[in-house]
Design an enzyme around this catalytic site. Sequence first.
Site, PDB file in Angstrom:
ATOM      1  N   TYR A 177      45.718  43.330  44.005  1.00 57.06           N
ATOM      2  CA  TYR A 177      44.515  44.110  44.334  1.00 57.06           C
ATOM      3  C   TYR A 177      44.315  45.156  43.250  1.00 57.06           C
ATOM      4  O   TYR A 177      45.277  45.793  42.790  1.00 57.06           O
ATOM      5  CB  TYR A 177      44.668  44.804  45.691  1.00 57.06           C
ATOM      6  CG  TYR A 177      43.522  45.729  46.031  1.00 57.06           C
ATOM      7  CD1 TYR A 177      42.406  45.255  46.710  1.00 57.06           C
ATOM      8  CD2 TYR A 177      43.555  47.083  45.662  1.00 57.06           C
ATOM      9  CE1 TYR A 177      41.333  46.098  47.012  1.00 57.06           C
ATOM     10  CE2 TYR A 177      42.492  47.927  45.964  1.00 57.06           C
ATOM     11  CZ  TYR A 177      41.395  47.425  46.643  1.00 57.06           C
ATOM     12  OH  TYR A 177      40.350  48.258  46.932  1.00 57.06           O
ATOM     13  N   GLU A 218      35.838  46.906  42.486  1.00 58.30           N
ATOM     14  CA  GLU A 218      36.901  46.379  43.339  1.00 58.30           C
ATOM     15  C   GLU A 218      37.111  44.908  43.033  1.00 58.30           C
ATOM     16  O   GLU A 218      36.182  44.110  43.118  1.00 58.30           O
ATOM     17  CB  GLU A 218      36.562  46.558  44.813  1.00 58.30           C
ATOM     18  CG  GLU A 218      37.709  46.131  45.739  1.00 58.30           C
ATOM     19  CD  GLU A 218      37.409  46.398  47.200  1.00 58.30           C
ATOM     20  OE1 GLU A 218      38.317  46.819  47.937  1.00 58.30           O
ATOM     21  OE2 GLU A 218      36.242  46.177  47.610  1.00 58.30           O
TER      22      GLU A 218
END
Length: 414
Positions: A135, A224
């Site tokens: 992530y 993101e």
Amino acid sequence: MLMRRLTNVAKPLAAQARALSIHEYQAKQVLKEHGCCVEEGYMVDKLEDVTAVLNKIPSEVKVVKSQILAGGRGMGTFADGFKGGVHVVKGTDAAAEIAGKMLGNKLITKQTAAGGAVVQKLYISEAVDIKKEYYLAMMLDRSFGGPVIIGSSEGGMAIEDVAAENPDAIKKLPVVVAEGLSVEKATEFARQLGFSSETATKNAGEQIAKLYNLMRATDATQVEINPLVELADERVMLVDAKLSFDDNADYRQEKIFGMKDSSETDEREVEAAKQDLNYIGLDGNIGCLVNGAGLAMATMDCISLHGGMPANFLDVGGNATKEKVAFSLRLITSDSNVKGILVNIFGGIVDCAMIAQGVIDAVKEVGLTVPLVVRLDGTNSVKGKELLAASGLDLTPADNLDDASAKICKAIQA
């Protein structure tokens, strides 16, 4: 009693955004233009073009993704019961069948409005040989006073769940804007995430540095990547992306803002934005016209405290004009759920007399048929009240916010 009444809160009618968000296929285009490593993929918006697009994909396994401006697509459900807005499918025929079930259907996720969003576009891409998922995100953080990079070795899942279950897996790197982010610093951060080899770590560092430069160059408020993946050949690739941009940068990011898709936004919000008004449609029945975001929120709360439900948030701002007031009232009355309207103006920069004239002109134009309560206080409020009283309009004056809220709630029950 106070807590009971505060649970009577109106809900937005559509997904709200105060910063520009773009679709994944557009984000991939932006990433590619800034030298980032992304998979091969194409957008398709017509069912008859799906097979041709699928035939462009080099891998036998295809990834078919719904394109809506909301997260949680993979776990979403379509209006007809079909599960999942993201599918990994083997073979062109099978992928085309899945695409047919998604395109034009309504997808409901945890981030959409209750009715979901119509899937008008698909992003079809190759499937890559993933060794491990990570992530990565970049955003502006008030506590750090600038951008911060957030990473985790546990990718492909909600970062909120990682934070709750394994907070030590989350790493953060504040960046001093004046210094920027070097590839060396980015590589050191990547090393903390635990890539399998030094080559993969260096590749990750290069991608992180490019992402930071993208963030600065495009006035992005959020980047993101979930997941950021290490491939079997040690390349590091960005296979899902969410980018958001500062609305105030539209004048210098024309290309980015040219990607804006307003089809999922409440049409009233779109029209309000053209008038430089802040409007959010809610599911209540009392229209609100207020100057100042804080006063608008307080007005909505006070309406709720008196048992009512606000139909909208509308801040006409400090540069309100008669024309904006008239437009605002037309906008509010375009909502068939509105049974009454509360105008609450505290004049500082705003001239209450000007607001009053705008209300008078607008009411005469639209032929208002619902109760109207007006509270004016501050600059030129005495003159404003005199104008309203002399107008002959069927409206109710109020002395303060509490009085105004009580009167409008009572009026719609009469």
